[in-house]
Design an enzyme around this catalytic site. Structure first.
Site, PDB file in Angstrom:
ATOM      1  N   LYS A 195       0.814  -1.226   0.000  1.00 49.47           N
ATOM      2  CA  LYS A 195       0.000   0.000   0.000  1.00 49.47           C
ATOM      3  C   LYS A 195       0.847   1.276   0.000  1.00 49.47           C
ATOM      4  CE  LYS A 195      -4.174  -1.820   2.214  1.00 49.47           C
ATOM      5  NZ  LYS A 195      -5.155  -1.585   3.277  1.00 49.47           N
ATOM      6  N   ASP A 240     -10.346   2.640   2.498  1.00 46.85           N
ATOM      7  CA  ASP A 240     -10.579   1.928   3.766  1.00 46.85           C
ATOM      8  C   ASP A 240     -11.374   2.792   4.750  1.00 46.85           C
ATOM      9  OD1 ASP A 240      -9.371  -0.480   3.123  1.00 46.85           O
ATOM     10  OD2 ASP A 240      -7.412   0.111   3.883  1.00 46.85           O
TER      11      ASP A 240
HETATM   12  P1  NAP Z   1      -0.394  -3.052  11.421  1.00 45.54           P
HETATM   13  O1  NAP Z   1       0.131  -1.928  10.591  1.00 45.54           O
HETATM   14  O2  NAP Z   1       0.415  -4.301  11.573  1.00 45.54           O
HETATM   15  O3  NAP Z   1      -0.702  -2.448  12.887  1.00 45.54           O
HETATM   16  C1  NAP Z   1      -1.069  -3.306  13.923  1.00 45.54           C
HETATM   17  C2  NAP Z   1      -1.455  -2.477  15.158  1.00 45.54           C
HETATM   18  O4  NAP Z   1      -1.943  -3.388  16.138  1.00 45.54           O
HETATM   19  C3  NAP Z   1      -0.313  -1.719  15.801  1.00 45.54           C
HETATM   20  O5  NAP Z   1      -0.800  -0.490  16.271  1.00 45.54           O
HETATM   21  C4  NAP Z   1       0.097  -2.631  16.956  1.00 45.54           C
HETATM   22  O6  NAP Z   1       0.680  -1.931  18.043  1.00 45.54           O
HETATM   23  C5  NAP Z   1      -1.246  -3.162  17.372  1.00 45.54           C
HETATM   24  N1  NAP Z   1      -1.223  -4.461  18.077  1.00 45.54           N
HETATM   25  C6  NAP Z   1      -0.939  -5.673  17.552  1.00 45.54           C
HETATM   26  N2  NAP Z   1      -1.083  -6.625  18.493  1.00 45.54           N
HETATM   27  C7  NAP Z   1      -1.472  -5.993  19.639  1.00 45.54           C
HETATM   28  C8  NAP Z   1      -1.765  -6.433  20.953  1.00 45.54           C
HETATM   29  N3  NAP Z   1      -1.706  -7.733  21.293  1.00 45.54           N
HETATM   30  N4  NAP Z   1      -2.135  -5.519  21.875  1.00 45.54           N
HETATM   31  C9  NAP Z   1      -2.207  -4.200  21.541  1.00 45.54           C
HETATM   32  N5  NAP Z   1      -1.922  -3.721  20.314  1.00 45.54           N
HETATM   33  C10 NAP Z   1      -1.542  -4.606  19.374  1.00 45.54           C
HETATM   34  O7  NAP Z   1      -1.807  -3.535  10.881  1.00 45.54           O
HETATM   35  P2  NAP Z   1      -2.888  -2.707  10.028  1.00 45.54           P
HETATM   36  O8  NAP Z   1      -2.625  -2.890   8.585  1.00 45.54           O
HETATM   37  O9  NAP Z   1      -2.984  -1.335  10.571  1.00 45.54           O
HETATM   38  O10 NAP Z   1      -4.230  -3.538  10.337  1.00 45.54           O
HETATM   39  C11 NAP Z   1      -4.779  -3.594  11.655  1.00 45.54           C
HETATM   40  C12 NAP Z   1      -5.979  -4.526  11.673  1.00 45.54           C
HETATM   41  O11 NAP Z   1      -7.042  -3.984  10.899  1.00 45.54           O
HETATM   42  C13 NAP Z   1      -5.685  -5.908  11.083  1.00 45.54           C
HETATM   43  O12 NAP Z   1      -6.314  -6.867  11.904  1.00 45.54           O
HETATM   44  C14 NAP Z   1      -6.343  -5.865   9.723  1.00 45.54           C
HETATM   45  O13 NAP Z   1      -6.757  -7.153   9.305  1.00 45.54           O
HETATM   46  C15 NAP Z   1      -7.537  -4.968  10.009  1.00 45.54           C
HETATM   47  N6  NAP Z   1      -8.051  -4.303   8.797  1.00 45.54           N
HETATM   48  C16 NAP Z   1      -9.332  -4.554   8.453  1.00 45.54           C
HETATM   49  C17 NAP Z   1      -9.863  -3.930   7.357  1.00 45.54           C
HETATM   50  C18 NAP Z   1     -11.295  -4.201   6.980  1.00 45.54           C
HETATM   51  O14 NAP Z   1     -11.692  -3.894   5.848  1.00 45.54           O
HETATM   52  N7  NAP Z   1     -12.105  -4.741   7.860  1.00 45.54           N
HETATM   53  C19 NAP Z   1      -9.097  -3.035   6.579  1.00 45.54           C
HETATM   54  C20 NAP Z   1      -7.776  -2.788   6.978  1.00 45.54           C
HETATM   55  C21 NAP Z   1      -7.263  -3.437   8.101  1.00 45.54           C
HETATM   56  P3  NAP Z   1       2.232  -1.515  18.043  1.00 45.54           P
HETATM   57  O15 NAP Z   1       2.328  -0.272  17.193  1.00 45.54           O
HETATM   58  O16 NAP Z   1       2.553  -1.268  19.460  1.00 45.54           O
HETATM   59  O17 NAP Z   1       2.981  -2.682  17.444  1.00 45.54           O
END
Ligand code: NAP
Length: 280
Positions: free
Chosen positions: A71, A108
């Site tokens: 992305k 998104d």
């Molecule tokens: P990312 O860039 O990997 O960011 C992950 C985030 O989660 C970070 O802020 C991380 O904190 C935090 N995190 C992970 N494990 C954690 C835990 N056990 N406790 C507290 N915080 C935790 O991922 P992303 O691309 O932003 O996506 C995030 C989520 O949104 C994913 O599950 C993805 O599948 C979902 N999503 C869904 C859609 C939809 O259409 N429904 C669209 C986009 C994304 P740190 O910064 O401290 O590591």
């Protein structure tokens, strides 16, 4: 599906791509609308994405959805991008124009707001502060969408507070670490989980949801499981909830409009198709 010499081609690129729901959604809409079009999955080696996308300049492929891990690179190669995409520092849509230029957007956040409109009717993002949990790409996109929608304050709560502060420096709002979550939740109108905590097989988020007003709408971007432990806790306390599958479908709607020039038909139940395909 019958293809012709005039078939309009679009698709999704990512790695891995095999689990993407996008081909199922878009091809169901194409079939229901009787559009001469096809939506295909593409997977490129990391390091080859930019060359792949550059090779599509000119419109032989109408456009691509872009998913992880490309992305950021997608935004970087675009000639023109929306506020949403530049603030999210990520593009999930590339449109290949016939003049050879590439336009980028990030749908998104629109998908997230669409999910609120569908599952929490009457929710008004201008009516008070919101909390976004997480500081990755999804959280940044959500924060940008709330800012663009006129939300008075976006509060970013993240395990790594420095990452929350980066978003706040770019978009305004306030940053908190997880230990300050209760303070961040005071007086909010919505709470959005944009962390990956709660995904099947992982621990749920330990957040003091009771610190948010009873009227606050609670959303989880995670859609597998459809009802995450976070949403289950919100429901148990009587709060309205919004699920991640509605957002997934919501982000696909404007993508379809970009690629095929019309809104997707409402005659096909793509949520039911996605639930079946995901085994939810
Ligand atoms: P990312 O860039 O990997 O960011 C992950 C985030 O989660 C970070 O802020 C991380 O904190 C935090 N995190 C992970 N494990 C954690 C835990 N056990 N406790 C507290 N915080 C935790 O991922 P992303 O691309 O932003 O996506 C995030 C989520 O949104 C994913 O599950 C993805 O599948 C979902 N999503 C869904 C859609 C939809 O259409 N429904 C669209 C986009 C994304 P740190 O910064 O401290 O590591």
């Amino acid at each position: 599906m019958r293809l012709s010499g005039a078939t309009r081609v679009a698709g999704v690129v990512g790695r891995p791509i095999v689990h993407s729901m996008s081909p199922i959604l878009h091809n169901a809409w194409l079939a229901a609308a009787g559009i001469d079009g096809v939506y295909a999955p593409f997977s490129t080696e990391p390091g080859r994405f930019t060359a792949f996308a550059q090779s599509l300049r000119g419109g032989s492929v109408a456009g691509l959805n872009v998913t992880l891990p490309f992305k950021g690179e997608a935004l970087a190669l675009a000639d023109e991008a929306t506020f949403r995409a530049t603030s999210a520092q990520a593009a999930n849509v590339l449109v290949f124009r016939e003049d050879g230029t590439i336009f980028a957007d990030n749908t998104d956040g629109l998908g997230m707001l669409g999910a609120f409109a569908e599952q929490a009717p009457g929710f008004d993002p201008t009516s008070g502060p919101v909390v976004v949990l997480g500081a990755g790409g999804a959280a940044r996109g959500a924060a940008a969408a709330f800012v663009e929608a006129g939300c008075p304050q976006v509060r970013i709560v993240n395990r790594t507070v420095a990452r929350a502060q980066e978003i706040v420096s770019a978009l305004g709002g306030a940053a908190y670490g997880l230990p300050q979550a209760a303070q961040a939740l005071e007086g909010v109108v919505a709470v959005v989980n944009a962390t990956s905590a709660g995904l099947s097989g992982s621990e749920g988020l330990d957040i003091p949801l009771e610190a948010a007003p009873a009227e606050a709408v609670v959303m989880d971007m995670v859609y597998k499981p459809l009802e995450t432990p976070f949403l289950a806790a919100a429901k148990a306390s009587g709060r309205r909830t919004v699920d991640g599958l509605a957002m997934l479908i919501g982000q696909a709607v404007p993508s379809f409009e970009y690629f095929f020039g019309q809104a997707p038909p409402k005659t096909v139940d793509v949520r039911a198709l996605a639930i079946e395909a995901l085994g939810l």
